[in-house]
Design a protein around this motif. Structure first.
Motif, mmCIF file in Angstrom:
data_model
loop_
_atom_site.group_PDB
_atom_site.id
_atom_site.type_symbol
_atom_site.label_atom_id
_atom_site.label_comp_id
_atom_site.label_asym_id
_atom_site.label_seq_id
_atom_site.Cartn_x
_atom_site.Cartn_y
_atom_site.Cartn_z
ATOM 1 N N UNK A 160 91.252 57.086 28.860
ATOM 2 C CA UNK A 160 91.642 55.982 29.782
ATOM 3 C C UNK A 160 93.158 55.750 30.022
ATOM 4 N N UNK A 161 93.688 55.522 31.294
ATOM 5 C CA UNK A 161 95.109 54.890 31.194
ATOM 6 C C UNK A 161 95.435 53.636 30.837
ATOM 7 N N UNK A 162 95.815 53.505 29.461
ATOM 8 C CA UNK A 162 96.321 52.269 29.071
ATOM 9 C C UNK A 162 97.686 52.067 29.037
ATOM 10 N N UNK A 163 98.587 52.551 29.896
ATOM 11 C CA UNK A 163 99.792 52.245 30.439
ATOM 12 C C UNK A 163 100.762 52.776 29.308
ATOM 13 N N UNK A 178 101.309 41.649 27.922
ATOM 14 C CA UNK A 178 100.637 42.310 29.258
ATOM 15 C C UNK A 178 100.936 41.737 30.688
ATOM 16 N N UNK A 179 100.833 40.286 30.625
ATOM 17 C CA UNK A 179 101.086 39.534 31.922
ATOM 18 C C UNK A 179 102.608 39.569 32.310
ATOM 19 N N UNK A 180 103.432 39.668 31.297
ATOM 20 C CA UNK A 180 104.732 39.771 31.694
ATOM 21 C C UNK A 180 104.927 41.201 32.422
ATOM 22 N N UNK A 181 104.532 42.159 31.578
ATOM 23 C CA UNK A 181 104.853 43.447 32.121
ATOM 24 C C UNK A 181 104.016 43.679 33.398
ATOM 25 N N UNK A 188 99.788 48.278 35.341
ATOM 26 C CA UNK A 188 99.139 47.673 36.671
ATOM 27 C C UNK A 188 97.901 46.971 36.048
ATOM 28 N N UNK A 189 97.061 46.437 37.018
ATOM 29 C CA UNK A 189 95.712 45.541 36.784
ATOM 30 C C UNK A 189 94.872 46.475 36.274
ATOM 31 N N UNK A 190 94.805 47.870 36.685
ATOM 32 C CA UNK A 190 93.852 48.576 36.316
ATOM 33 C C UNK A 190 94.124 49.094 34.763
#
Length: 233
Positions: A160-163, A178-181, A188-190
């Motif tokens: 899965x794409x974890x960023x 994460x929320x700041x990024x 992304x939210x995904x």
């Protein structure tokens, strides 16, 4: 005479090492035998559905080389392996077809020194080194067989794409950021949702989240691990 030979063969088979037989009689390297002798277990002997791709046994890591040598299987303390198996079952229930993919598990302390020294080559400031690699003199939870690095793959076996990639150094990999990024448009939210798929399975199985590595989970504190288990040399 034939009866005696047969009797001797049966007797000898009954004394096969339970650790070796639990591994399906596969060839065990010298490093792995030492790990087994310390009481750890092969993750896939506990749950064959868990996938393993030890990054430090390949050049696909931040050091760009094989650090583990003849260590090619993933090992954990039995209670931690059992907990990981539970996480696998929870994931399967929540997302049928998805599987855990292990990137790192028990790590000899000798390898910890190699990772620690490699940070100097990357020009990581001394004050930040312990943020990415535990000081080998103290040891990482990996060195006690009580930590696991992993991700999730989909029905087709694709991670899965974890960023970020595994072993990415920086706030983009930090669960705490994460929320700041997300606000900055760097995640992304995904991607965050994908991390939460992994996180929910692991936390509900009894693991704790590492605040700077989305892939790292601890089965107990380092203090507990040190008191209960010896360091893997």
């Amino acid at each position: 005479m034939r009866f005696i030979k047969l009797f001797c063969l049966l007797i000898s088979c009954s004394f096969i090492s339970p650790q070796i037989s639990a591994q399906g009689n596969k060839n065990i390297s010298a490093t792995e035998k030492k790990i087994l002798d310390q009481g750890l277990v092969d993750i896939q002997s506990v749950n064959p559905e868990i996938l393993v791709e030890l990054k430090y046994a390949t050049p696909d890591n931040f050091m760009k080389k094989n650090v583990y040598g003849d260590l090619t299987h993933a090992y954990l303390q039995p209670e931690i392996a059992k907990r990981l198996s539970k996480a696998s079952s929870l994931l399967k229930k929540a997302k049928p077809g998805y599987k855990l993919l292990v990137y790192d598990a028990a790590r000899p302390n000798t390898a910890q020194y190699k990772l620690w020294d490699a940070l100097d080559d990357l020009k990581i400031p001394a004050r930040q080194k312990t943020q990415y690699v535990a000081d080998p003199k103290i040891g990482s939870n990996h060195n006690f067989g009580c930590a696991i690095d992993l991700t999730v793959v989909d029905e087709k076996g694709n991670p899965l794409d974890m960023g970020t990639k595994y072993d990415f150094f920086g706030p983009l990999a930090y669960p705490r950021s994460e929320q700041e990024m997300l606000r900055q448009g760097k995640l992304t939210t995904k991607q965050i949702a994908n991390r939460n798929i992994l996180r929910m399975a692991m936390v509900h199985a009894g693991f704790t989240v590492n605040t700077t590595e989305w892939w790292h989970f601890d089965g107990m504190s380092k203090k507990q691990a040190r008191a209960k288990y010896g360091m893997i040399k």
